[in-house]
Design a protein around this motif. Structure first.
Motif, PDB file in Angstrom:
ATOM      1  N   ALA A  84       0.425  -1.157   0.306  1.00 14.41           N
ATOM      2  CA  ALA A  84      -0.057  -0.107   0.299  1.00 14.41           C
ATOM      3  C   ALA A  84       0.843   1.615   0.235  1.00 14.41           C
ATOM      4  N   THR A  85       2.044   1.129  -0.553  1.00 12.63           N
ATOM      5  CA  THR A  85       2.953   2.543   0.087  1.00 12.63           C
ATOM      6  C   THR A  85       3.843   1.934  -0.866  1.00 12.63           C
ATOM      7  N   PRO A  86       4.408   1.742  -2.390  1.00 14.73           N
ATOM      8  CA  PRO A  86       5.253   1.658  -2.548  1.00 14.73           C
ATOM      9  C   PRO A  86       6.327   3.263  -2.725  1.00 14.73           C
ATOM     10  N   PHE A  87       5.559   4.076  -2.420  1.00 11.66           N
ATOM     11  CA  PHE A  87       5.974   5.579  -2.864  1.00 11.66           C
ATOM     12  C   PHE A  87       7.288   5.448  -1.326  1.00 11.66           C
ATOM     13  N   ALA A  88       7.274   4.789  -0.638  1.00 10.37           N
ATOM     14  CA  ALA A  88       8.039   5.125   0.552  1.00 10.37           C
ATOM     15  C   ALA A  88       9.010   3.785   0.444  1.00 10.37           C
ATOM     16  N   ASP A  89       9.576   3.209  -0.664  1.00 11.39           N
ATOM     17  CA  ASP A  89      10.800   2.341  -1.312  1.00 11.39           C
ATOM     18  C   ASP A  89      11.780   2.704  -1.213  1.00 11.39           C
ATOM     19  N   ASP A  90      11.919   3.916  -0.960  1.00 13.23           N
ATOM     20  CA  ASP A  90      13.562   5.138  -1.822  1.00 13.23           C
ATOM     21  C   ASP A  90      13.257   5.637  -0.300  1.00 13.23           C
ATOM     22  N   TRP A  91      12.917   5.632   0.610  1.00  7.34           N
ATOM     23  CA  TRP A  91      12.709   6.272   2.196  1.00  7.34           C
ATOM     24  C   TRP A  91      14.794   5.361   2.809  1.00  7.34           C
ATOM     25  N   SER A  92      15.205   6.485   3.221  1.00  8.79           N
ATOM     26  CA  SER A  92      16.479   5.751   4.306  1.00  8.79           C
ATOM     27  C   SER A  92      15.797   5.244   5.237  1.00  8.79           C
ATOM     28  N   SER A  93      16.728   4.255   5.669  1.00  5.93           N
ATOM     29  CA  SER A  93      16.536   3.870   7.797  1.00  5.93           C
ATOM     30  C   SER A  93      17.142   5.116   8.520  1.00  5.93           C
ATOM     31  N   PRO A  94      15.851   5.361   9.444  1.00  4.58           N
ATOM     32  CA  PRO A  94      14.853   4.381   9.946  1.00  4.58           C
ATOM     33  C   PRO A  94      13.803   4.692   9.598  1.00  4.58           C
ATOM     34  N   TRP A  95      13.565   5.866   8.553  1.00  4.64           N
ATOM     35  CA  TRP A  95      12.273   5.920   8.148  1.00  4.64           C
ATOM     36  C   TRP A  95      11.328   4.828   7.839  1.00  4.64           C
ATOM     37  N   LEU A  96      11.849   4.791   7.357  1.00  4.26           N
ATOM     38  CA  LEU A  96      11.263   3.789   6.070  1.00  4.26           C
ATOM     39  C   LEU A  96      10.399   2.316   6.990  1.00  4.26           C
ATOM     40  N   GLY A  97      11.327   2.049   7.886  1.00  5.76           N
ATOM     41  CA  GLY A  97      11.026   0.780   8.904  1.00  5.76           C
ATOM     42  C   GLY A  97      10.402   1.496  10.020  1.00  5.76           C
ATOM     43  N   ALA A  98       9.881   2.198  10.477  1.00  5.98           N
ATOM     44  CA  ALA A  98       8.938   3.440  11.369  1.00  5.98           C
ATOM     45  C   ALA A  98       7.957   3.749  10.904  1.00  5.98           C
ATOM     46  N   PHE A  99       7.700   3.727   9.491  1.00  6.14           N
ATOM     47  CA  PHE A  99       7.141   4.115   9.199  1.00  6.14           C
ATOM     48  C   PHE A  99       6.117   2.631   8.794  1.00  6.14           C
ATOM     49  N   ARG A 100       7.052   2.198   7.838  1.00  9.69           N
ATOM     50  CA  ARG A 100       5.429   1.010   7.776  1.00  9.69           C
ATOM     51  C   ARG A 100       5.339  -0.226   8.880  1.00  9.69           C
ATOM     52  N   GLY A 101       6.103  -0.161   9.847  1.00  8.20           N
ATOM     53  CA  GLY A 101       5.833  -0.757  10.964  1.00  8.20           C
ATOM     54  C   GLY A 101       4.873  -0.289  11.729  1.00  8.20           C
ATOM     55  N   PHE A 102       4.072   0.959  11.856  1.00  6.56           N
ATOM     56  CA  PHE A 102       3.042   2.046  12.697  1.00  6.56           C
ATOM     57  C   PHE A 102       2.260   1.748  12.005  1.00  6.56           C
ATOM     58  N   LEU A 103       2.411   1.395  10.199  1.00  9.40           N
ATOM     59  CA  LEU A 103       0.912   1.113   9.570  1.00  9.40           C
ATOM     60  C   LEU A 103       0.975  -0.207  10.043  1.00  9.40           C
ATOM     61  N   THR A 104       1.960  -1.354  10.365  1.00 12.76           N
ATOM     62  CA  THR A 104       1.088  -2.206  10.050  1.00 12.76           C
ATOM     63  C   THR A 104       0.903  -2.848  11.040  1.00 12.76           C
ATOM     64  N   ALA A 105       1.569  -1.614  12.468  1.00  8.80           N
ATOM     65  CA  ALA A 105       0.395  -2.167  14.239  1.00  8.80           C
ATOM     66  C   ALA A 105      -0.969  -1.333  13.672  1.00  8.80           C
ATOM     67  N   LEU A 106      -1.066  -0.559  12.830  1.00 13.04           N
ATOM     68  CA  LEU A 106      -2.599   0.021  13.026  1.00 13.04           C
ATOM     69  C   LEU A 106      -3.128  -0.578  11.884  1.00 13.04           C
ATOM     70  N   LEU A 107      -2.726  -1.762  11.119  1.00 17.16           N
ATOM     71  CA  LEU A 107      -3.613  -2.382  10.343  1.00 17.16           C
ATOM     72  C   LEU A 107      -4.195  -3.557  11.353  1.00 17.16           C
ATOM     73  N   PHE A 108      -3.070  -3.873  11.633  1.00 15.14           N
ATOM     74  CA  PHE A 108      -3.940  -4.753  12.952  1.00 15.14           C
ATOM     75  C   PHE A 108      -5.132  -4.589  14.222  1.00 15.14           C
ATOM     76  N   VAL A 109      -4.307  -2.931  14.331  1.00 14.31           N
ATOM     77  CA  VAL A 109      -5.710  -2.881  15.389  1.00 14.31           C
ATOM     78  C   VAL A 109      -6.923  -2.370  15.075  1.00 14.31           C
ATOM     79  N   LEU A 110      -6.906  -1.794  13.616  1.00 14.32           N
ATOM     80  CA  LEU A 110      -7.587  -1.839  12.652  1.00 14.32           C
ATOM     81  C   LEU A 110      -8.935  -3.384  12.321  1.00 14.32           C
ATOM     82  N   GLY A 111      -7.965  -3.621  12.316  1.00 13.52           N
ATOM     83  CA  GLY A 111      -8.915  -5.519  11.767  1.00 13.52           C
ATOM     84  C   GLY A 111      -9.639  -5.597  13.144  1.00 13.52           C
ATOM     85  N   LEU A 112      -8.726  -5.259  14.610  1.00 11.85           N
ATOM     86  CA  LEU A 112      -8.802  -6.078  16.048  1.00 11.85           C
ATOM     87  C   LEU A 112      -9.900  -5.458  16.126  1.00 11.85           C
ATOM     88  N   PHE A 113     -10.622  -4.022  15.699  1.00  9.39           N
ATOM     89  CA  PHE A 113     -11.442  -2.898  15.793  1.00  9.39           C
ATOM     90  C   PHE A 113     -12.939  -3.589  15.103  1.00  9.39           C
TER      91      PHE A 113
END
Length: 283
Positions: free
Chosen positions: A57-86
């Motif tokens: 869902a976030t191909p625009f972030a593929d070229d982001w440098s570390s640690p921003w790429l990992g932090a952003f997608r990690g947050f989005l992953t957690a948010l997706l799971f929270v939404l699924g739980l909701f």
């Protein structure tokens, strides 16, 4: 807050009722167990696939440098799971009630019978009851989906997304849980979907007091299964007192005698059960 406490009281009273009626408790557990197995499998699949979904869902972030790429997608992953739980918390009741329609309607009738007075019956064949329940559940899920998308977007806001949004999410979950559970008794009283929503909106804190603690409890594995029969019983008791008390159900909370006289606050604004019940309530 008086209404909130009264709503929570109905939840406790329903659990006590099924505790005294072991046969009804046993019958009411089966649909929840089936639904739990289905949802557990879906959540496990989401847990494994959320990271890949966030990357897709976030191909625009593929070229982001570390640690921003990992932090952003990690947050989005957690948010997706929270939404699924909701969504799981909110839809668990709808799916369980659909699977267990005959069981929970029988349980609700048993509550009415044990408390005395009339025992309303829908008079509809089983296939028609299942159709009405499925149709109304879809209506609820569409509303929940709209709220879920909005809350998901608000989750990206700093501070607010991590504090206010989760609270709002549980309030939305609690309100629609209350709607789904009271629907079992209200459908037997010929109260239509829009009228049920109007009724609960007019006593929003009562609905939240019943539904929010239940939504929180449903986050604990297996708890939802064991609480469902008592939640149906408690919702039936709540509806019975709404019926007797008229406009001020908080005055008819667990252990109270409703005041239906003309001097009661707001007396007469809730029509008697049957077609059109709740038409005069605020929308």
């Amino acid at each position: 807050m008086r209404d909130f406490g009264a709503g929570f009281g109905y939840l406790l009273k329903g659990q006590r009722w099924v505790g005294r009626h072991g046969r009804q408790l046993g019958i009411g557990l089966l649909p929840g167990l089936i639904t739990l197995v289905l949802y557990a499998g879906a959540l496990v699949g989401l847990a494994y696939g959320a990271d890949d979904l966030a990357g897709w869902a976030t191909p625009f972030a593929d070229d982001w440098s570390s640690p921003w790429l990992g932090a952003f997608r990690g947050f989005l992953t957690a948010l997706l799971f929270v939404l699924g739980l909701f969504l799981a918390v909110v839809t668990f009741t709808a799916v369980t009630l659909l699977i267990g329609q005959p069981f929970y309607e029988s349980l609700s009738e048993a509550v009415d019978r044990s408390e005395g007075g009339a025992v309303p019956e829908s008079g509809l064949p089983l296939w028609r009851e299942l159709w009405v329940s499925a149709r109304d559940s879809v209506r609820v899920l569409l509303r929940v989906a709209l709220y879920g998308v909005l809350l998901f977007a608000l989750g990206f806001l700093p501070v607010v997304g991590q504090t206010v949004v989760p609270v709002l999410g549980f309030c939305v979950s609690g309100f629609f849980l209350a709607e789904e559970l009271t629907a079992v008794a209200l459908q037997r009283r010929d109260v239509e979907f829009k009228e049920r929503l109007a009724l609960l909106r007019s006593r929003r804190m009562l609905a939240l007091g019943f539904g929010v603690p239940l939504a929180l409890a449903f986050l604990v594995p297996f708890v939802a299964v064991f609480l469902m029969p008592g939640a149906v019983a408690g919702a039936t008791l709540l509806v019975r007192d709404l019926d007797r008390a008229g406009a001020d159900p908080a005055d008819a909370g667990p252990g109270k005698t409703p005041d239906t006289g003309s001097g009661a606050p707001g007396a007469g604004t809730t029509p008697a059960p049957g077609p059109g019940w709740g038409e005069d309530l605020p929308r």
